[in-house]
Write a protein that holds these residues in place. Sequence first.
Motif, PDB file in Angstrom:
ATOM      1  N   VAL A   1       0.842  -1.214   0.000  1.00  0.00           N
ATOM      2  CA  VAL A   1       0.000   0.000   0.000  1.00  0.00           C
ATOM      3  C   VAL A   1       0.871   1.256   0.000  1.00  0.00           C
ATOM      4  CG1 VAL A   1      -1.822   1.248   1.240  1.00  0.00           C
ATOM      5  CG2 VAL A   1      -1.748  -1.255   1.333  1.00  0.00           C
ATOM      6  N   ARG A   2       1.867   1.286   0.883  1.00  0.00           N
ATOM      7  CA  ARG A   2       2.660   2.504   1.054  1.00  0.00           C
ATOM      8  C   ARG A   2       3.677   2.753  -0.058  1.00  0.00           C
ATOM      9  NH1 ARG A   2       4.371   2.908   7.394  1.00  0.00           N
ATOM     10  NH2 ARG A   2       2.445   3.892   8.123  1.00  0.00           N
ATOM     11  N   SER A   3       4.127   1.678  -0.692  1.00  0.00           N
ATOM     12  CA  SER A   3       5.232   1.859  -1.652  1.00  0.00           C
ATOM     13  C   SER A   3       4.826   2.748  -2.828  1.00  0.00           C
ATOM     14  CB  SER A   3       5.742   0.506  -2.143  1.00  0.00           C
ATOM     15  OG  SER A   3       4.690  -0.235  -2.693  1.00  0.00           O
ATOM     16  N   ILE A   4       3.518   2.866  -3.068  1.00  0.00           N
ATOM     17  CA  ILE A   4       3.081   3.728  -4.173  1.00  0.00           C
ATOM     18  C   ILE A   4       3.378   5.209  -3.905  1.00  0.00           C
ATOM     19  CG2 ILE A   4       1.274   2.229  -5.157  1.00  0.00           C
ATOM     20  CD1 ILE A   4      -0.741   3.915  -3.477  1.00  0.00           C
ATOM     21  N   LEU A   5       3.628   5.558  -2.632  1.00  0.00           N
ATOM     22  CA  LEU A   5       3.948   6.955  -2.287  1.00  0.00           C
ATOM     23  C   LEU A   5       5.419   7.281  -2.556  1.00  0.00           C
ATOM     24  CD1 LEU A   5       2.215   7.201   1.227  1.00  0.00           C
ATOM     25  CD2 LEU A   5       1.285   8.006  -0.953  1.00  0.00           C
ATOM     26  N   ILE A   6       6.209   6.238  -2.854  1.00  0.00           N
ATOM     27  CA  ILE A   6       7.663   6.438  -2.943  1.00  0.00           C
ATOM     28  C   ILE A   6       8.135   6.246  -4.381  1.00  0.00           C
ATOM     29  CG2 ILE A   6       9.903   5.653  -2.064  1.00  0.00           C
ATOM     30  CD1 ILE A   6       8.358   4.587   0.395  1.00  0.00           C
ATOM     31  N   PRO A   7       8.626   7.316  -5.007  1.00  0.00           N
ATOM     32  CA  PRO A   7       9.074   7.180  -6.391  1.00  0.00           C
ATOM     33  C   PRO A   7      10.168   6.115  -6.513  1.00  0.00           C
ATOM     34  CG  PRO A   7       9.373   9.449  -5.575  1.00  0.00           C
ATOM     35  CD  PRO A   7       8.819   8.657  -4.456  1.00  0.00           C
ATOM     36  N   LYS A   8      10.035   5.267  -7.538  1.00  0.00           N
ATOM     37  CA  LYS A   8      11.069   4.269  -7.891  1.00  0.00           C
ATOM     38  C   LYS A   8      11.301   3.211  -6.809  1.00  0.00           C
ATOM     39  CE  LYS A   8      12.323   5.917 -11.936  1.00  0.00           C
ATOM     40  NZ  LYS A   8      12.259   5.148 -13.168  1.00  0.00           N
ATOM     41  N   PHE A   9      10.331   3.010  -5.927  1.00  0.00           N
ATOM     42  CA  PHE A   9      10.534   2.030  -4.848  1.00  0.00           C
ATOM     43  C   PHE A   9      10.881   0.644  -5.393  1.00  0.00           C
ATOM     44  CE2 PHE A   9       9.079  -1.362  -2.094  1.00  0.00           C
ATOM     45  CZ  PHE A   9       9.761  -1.059  -0.927  1.00  0.00           C
ATOM     46  N   ASP A  10      10.069   0.163  -6.361  1.00  0.00           N
ATOM     47  CA  ASP A  10      10.290  -1.212  -6.856  1.00  0.00           C
ATOM     48  C   ASP A  10      11.661  -1.343  -7.520  1.00  0.00           C
ATOM     49  OD1 ASP A  10       7.842  -1.980  -5.930  1.00  0.00           O
ATOM     50  OD2 ASP A  10       6.798  -1.636  -7.831  1.00  0.00           O
ATOM     51  N   GLU A  11      12.015  -0.333  -8.323  1.00  0.00           N
ATOM     52  CA  GLU A  11      13.307  -0.397  -9.025  1.00  0.00           C
ATOM     53  C   GLU A  11      14.479  -0.440  -8.037  1.00  0.00           C
ATOM     54  OE1 GLU A  11      13.640   2.493 -12.203  1.00  0.00           O
ATOM     55  OE2 GLU A  11      15.832   2.288 -12.213  1.00  0.00           O
ATOM     56  N   ILE A  12      14.386   0.405  -7.005  1.00  0.00           N
ATOM     57  CA  ILE A  12      15.463   0.443  -6.004  1.00  0.00           C
ATOM     58  C   ILE A  12      15.562  -0.907  -5.299  1.00  0.00           C
ATOM     59  CG2 ILE A  12      16.113   1.447  -3.754  1.00  0.00           C
ATOM     60  CD1 ILE A  12      16.059   3.975  -5.106  1.00  0.00           C
ATOM     61  N   LYS A  13      14.427  -1.474  -4.969  1.00  0.00           N
ATOM     62  CA  LYS A  13      14.437  -2.748  -4.243  1.00  0.00           C
ATOM     63  C   LYS A  13      15.035  -3.858  -5.121  1.00  0.00           C
ATOM     64  CE  LYS A  13      11.609  -5.636  -1.364  1.00  0.00           C
ATOM     65  NZ  LYS A  13      10.329  -5.875  -0.721  1.00  0.00           N
ATOM     66  N   ILE A  14      14.569  -3.925  -6.361  1.00  0.00           N
ATOM     67  CA  ILE A  14      15.059  -4.985  -7.265  1.00  0.00           C
ATOM     68  C   ILE A  14      16.565  -4.832  -7.485  1.00  0.00           C
ATOM     69  CG2 ILE A  14      14.954  -5.818  -9.675  1.00  0.00           C
ATOM     70  CD1 ILE A  14      11.886  -5.060  -9.540  1.00  0.00           C
ATOM     71  N   LYS A  15      17.003  -3.608  -7.783  1.00  0.00           N
ATOM     72  CA  LYS A  15      18.439  -3.391  -8.059  1.00  0.00           C
ATOM     73  C   LYS A  15      19.293  -3.687  -6.815  1.00  0.00           C
ATOM     74  CE  LYS A  15      18.574  -0.318 -11.985  1.00  0.00           C
ATOM     75  NZ  LYS A  15      18.601   1.039 -12.521  1.00  0.00           N
ATOM     76  N   SER A  16      18.784  -3.331  -5.641  1.00  0.00           N
ATOM     77  CA  SER A  16      19.548  -3.573  -4.409  1.00  0.00           C
ATOM     78  C   SER A  16      19.687  -5.073  -4.159  1.00  0.00           C
ATOM     79  CB  SER A  16      18.865  -2.924  -3.201  1.00  0.00           C
ATOM     80  OG  SER A  16      18.730  -1.546  -3.387  1.00  0.00           O
ATOM     81  N   LEU A  17      18.606  -5.815  -4.358  1.00  0.00           N
ATOM     82  CA  LEU A  17      18.660  -7.264  -4.137  1.00  0.00           C
ATOM     83  C   LEU A  17      19.607  -7.912  -5.146  1.00  0.00           C
ATOM     84  CD1 LEU A  17      14.882  -7.967  -3.352  1.00  0.00           C
ATOM     85  CD2 LEU A  17      16.774  -7.944  -1.724  1.00  0.00           C
ATOM     86  N   GLU A  18      19.538  -7.450  -6.398  1.00  0.00           N
ATOM     87  CA  GLU A  18      20.454  -7.979  -7.431  1.00  0.00           C
ATOM     88  C   GLU A  18      21.917  -7.682  -7.067  1.00  0.00           C
ATOM     89  OE1 GLU A  18      17.494  -7.611 -11.303  1.00  0.00           O
ATOM     90  OE2 GLU A  18      19.091  -6.131 -11.052  1.00  0.00           O
ATOM     91  N   ALA A  19      22.118  -6.544  -6.371  1.00  0.00           N
ATOM     92  CA  ALA A  19      23.492  -6.153  -6.015  1.00  0.00           C
ATOM     93  C   ALA A  19      23.975  -6.840  -4.737  1.00  0.00           C
ATOM     94  CB  ALA A  19      23.555  -4.635  -5.850  1.00  0.00           C
ATOM     95  N   GLY A  20      23.126  -7.679  -4.144  1.00  0.00           N
ATOM     96  CA  GLY A  20      23.578  -8.463  -2.987  1.00  0.00           C
ATOM     97  C   GLY A  20      22.991  -8.054  -1.656  1.00  0.00           C
ATOM     98  N   ALA A  21      21.987  -7.159  -1.654  1.00  0.00           N
ATOM     99  CA  ALA A  21      21.356  -6.809  -0.375  1.00  0.00           C
ATOM    100  C   ALA A  21      20.668  -8.047   0.193  1.00  0.00           C
ATOM    101  CB  ALA A  21      20.335  -5.692  -0.578  1.00  0.00           C
ATOM    102  N   LEU A  22      20.693  -8.167   1.520  1.00  0.00           N
ATOM    103  CA  LEU A  22      19.974  -9.278   2.174  1.00  0.00           C
ATOM    104  C   LEU A  22      18.477  -9.093   2.038  1.00  0.00           C
ATOM    105  CD1 LEU A  22      21.600  -9.566   5.688  1.00  0.00           C
ATOM    106  CD2 LEU A  22      21.529 -11.326   3.933  1.00  0.00           C
ATOM    107  N   GLY A  23      18.072  -7.853   2.076  1.00  0.00           N
ATOM    108  CA  GLY A  23      16.652  -7.503   1.989  1.00  0.00           C
ATOM    109  C   GLY A  23      16.483  -6.115   2.542  1.00  0.00           C
ATOM    110  N   GLY A  24      15.279  -5.605   2.463  1.00  0.00           N
ATOM    111  CA  GLY A  24      15.017  -4.266   2.979  1.00  0.00           C
ATOM    112  C   GLY A  24      13.674  -3.794   2.473  1.00  0.00           C
ATOM    113  N   GLY A  25      13.376  -2.555   2.710  1.00  0.00           N
ATOM    114  CA  GLY A  25      12.075  -2.029   2.290  1.00  0.00           C
ATOM    115  C   GLY A  25      11.931  -0.592   2.752  1.00  0.00           C
ATOM    116  N   ILE A  26      10.705  -0.197   3.037  1.00  0.00           N
ATOM    117  CA  ILE A  26      10.439   1.185   3.446  1.00  0.00           C
ATOM    118  C   ILE A  26      10.989   1.403   4.856  1.00  0.00           C
ATOM    119  CG2 ILE A  26       8.640   2.917   3.831  1.00  0.00           C
ATOM    120  CD1 ILE A  26       6.799   1.215   2.020  1.00  0.00           C
ATOM    121  N   SER A  27      11.665   2.517   5.065  1.00  0.00           N
ATOM    122  CA  SER A  27      12.120   2.858   6.407  1.00  0.00           C
ATOM    123  C   SER A  27      10.988   3.606   7.110  1.00  0.00           C
ATOM    124  CB  SER A  27      13.361   3.739   6.320  1.00  0.00           C
ATOM    125  OG  SER A  27      13.749   4.148   7.615  1.00  0.00           O
TER     126      SER A  27
END
Length: 308
Positions: free
Chosen positions: A230-256
């Motif tokens: 629900v909340r991620s729609i308020l954040i520009p580029k949320f999905d792209e940042i998440k996908i790129k971070s996971l591809e780059a080796g992030a363990l995980g994460g999301g909205i702060s």
Amino acid sequence: MKKIKIKVPATVANLVCGFDILGMAIHEPYDEMELKLLDTPEIIIKHEDDFGLPEDPSQNVAGVVLQNIQKHFQLTQGFEVTIRKHIKPGSGLGSSAASAAGAAFGANVLLGNSLSDEEMIHFAMFGEELASGVRHADNIAPCIFGGITLVKSSSPIDIIPLSAPDLFVVAVHPQVEVKTSDARQILKKNVLLKDAVEQWGNIAGLVAGILKNDIPLIGRSLHDVIVEPVRSILIPKFDEIKIKSLEAGALGGGISGSGPSIFMLAEKKETAEHIARLMKSVYDEIEIESFVYVSKINPAGIEIIEEQ
Ligand code: HSE
């Protein structure tokens, strides 16, 4: 003790799946606060920053905390507080919690440590209530105590400090404002049982992963099927940042917290720094200014810099 200067850290609330119950302290950004005990009963708030926050104590997050402490303990003394805020309001990095927690912590020291941990949390929550309309302690608790904390309950107050794994935290703060009160208003009031079951599995997995220092378990528990969609729609580029971070080796994460900041956990410093550059470049591309912070989980919470 008449005067105290403290360093008050930013915090990442929710830790993806633990809405309103989990949070962790980070090293940067942080606010600086000076509190003085006055012989007269006024409460004076001074802001040495450019955020234009109210200085009327009844409208100020630190002010209401101090007013409530003063009233509860029937103090004849007052407080003067000077705040140098570096944690931008509306960033999702616990800006209001820092002012509230700093006020409760500082007052406690000035009053000879006469407040219990639960009382500090209780009074600090008046600040969160003013800022967001809700008494939640998921930013306040890690801000005061450091590390990762579990708010088992906020009424009655029951805070469980968890061990902090040796991980790096990357947080990006795009310069768009999301008010916590707005980000709470859009949430659905009811949850499907199947979603609740999935969320309980993730929260329990995350807490077990933290306690067992099981890094892969932490990674596979960082999923939120209730709030993030629900909340991620308020954040520009949320999905792209998440996908790129996971591809780059992030363990995980999301909205702060309630956003717009986004955080990721990483095992290695190089991975964290690489993710930080990726995050920034995504916002540079769409010409949104952003600030990126890379730090370890902060085990200390609020620190005393000077006392007189
Ligand atoms: N748990 C709160 C929320 C944190 O997500 O609304 C706000 O910083």
